[in-house]
Scaffold this motif. Sequence first.
Motif, short mmCIF file in Angstrom:
data_model
loop_
_atom_site.label_atom_id
_atom_site.label_comp_id
_atom_site.label_asym_id
_atom_site.label_seq_id
_atom_site.Cartn_x
_atom_site.Cartn_y
_atom_site.Cartn_z
N TYR A 157 -7.59 6.98 -12.67
CA TYR A 157 -6.65 6.29 -11.78
C TYR A 157 -5.53 7.27 -11.45
O TYR A 157 -4.61 7.46 -12.24
N ARG A 158 -5.60 7.85 -10.29
CA ARG A 158 -4.67 8.92 -9.94
C ARG A 158 -3.66 8.44 -8.90
O ARG A 158 -3.92 7.52 -8.12
N GLY A 159 -2.52 9.13 -8.87
CA GLY A 159 -1.48 8.79 -7.92
C GLY A 159 -0.68 7.58 -8.38
O GLY A 159 -1.04 6.88 -9.33
N LEU A 172 -0.52 2.07 -10.81
CA LEU A 172 -0.19 0.66 -10.65
C LEU A 172 -1.43 -0.21 -10.79
O LEU A 172 -1.41 -1.25 -11.48
N LEU A 173 -2.52 0.19 -10.17
CA LEU A 173 -3.77 -0.58 -10.22
C LEU A 173 -4.30 -0.66 -11.64
O LEU A 173 -4.77 -1.73 -12.08
N LYS A 174 -4.23 0.44 -12.39
CA LYS A 174 -4.72 0.43 -13.77
C LYS A 174 -3.96 -0.59 -14.61
O LYS A 174 -4.55 -1.37 -15.37
N LYS A 226 -9.57 4.08 -6.59
CA LYS A 226 -8.70 4.09 -7.77
C LYS A 226 -7.63 5.17 -7.71
O LYS A 226 -6.84 5.29 -8.66
N SER A 227 -7.61 5.94 -6.65
CA SER A 227 -6.66 7.04 -6.55
C SER A 227 -5.97 6.98 -5.19
O SER A 227 -6.59 7.30 -4.17
N PHE A 228 -4.72 6.56 -5.18
CA PHE A 228 -3.99 6.45 -3.92
C PHE A 228 -2.50 6.40 -4.21
O PHE A 228 -2.06 6.30 -5.36
N ASP A 229 -1.72 6.48 -3.15
CA ASP A 229 -0.26 6.48 -3.24
C ASP A 229 0.29 5.12 -2.83
O ASP A 229 -0.27 4.48 -1.93
#
Length: 249
Positions: free
Chosen positions: A93-95, A100-102, A198-201
Amino acid sequence: MQLVTQENVVAVILAGGEGTRLRPYTEIVPKPMFPIGCEEKPLLEHIICWLHKFGIKEFVLLVGYKWKQIRNYFGDGSRYGVSIRYSLDDEGYRGTGGALLKAFKNGLFKDNTIIIWYGDIIAPINIYDLLSFHRNRKSDVTIVLADRYQVPVGVARVGDDDSVVELVEKPWLNLYVSIGVIVLESQILNNVEDSLGKSFDIMGDLVPWIIKRGYKVKAYIHRGVWYDVGSLERYVKINYDAIKQFLCE
């Protein structure tokens, strides 16, 4: 200041960045732990104290870089009269959005209104007023905006013959700019992964996605002082007299 109980509200503070603009100091101390004010308490402590003044008692810290310093200092939050839980960044989970999502998928906030606060932001916002604004307008998302922005460089006006006819050093522009504080209904995150992965800003990807999906997004205008202390230049230029109400000294 009036203490207001805020039921079903969780403060989510982004505190996992590497602070590259503050190197080499962040090679030793993570950015949220930078000392602020006469008592040199960590920036993150001031943020927690400010939110607690308005009755916020549930906190989730999204941590990563040198996160043990943060956990060892704040613990479970009991000495501040709050509850603090931690969500550790990982490669899956990046960014800021991934972090937040994690936390959301791990059940750290479910069916809550969350206040997302970037961990390098000083802003003495009236949280009671902000949440009342959010609720009264039945917003899905409320973005805190400043009504002007100071350009960090000189701005020139150039004539037709390439002559510089005016130069203004670091002018203030009348623009609505995000200052890193958002109120969001967490149920929105249920469907984010299908579109954004899973990886966003948060500001660059999540908020535009929310707007395009037709959710109700409102602007709360903060006309007071605020600081983004993400760089050394801005950190050393903090006017402590202007933010003394924000400091938990």
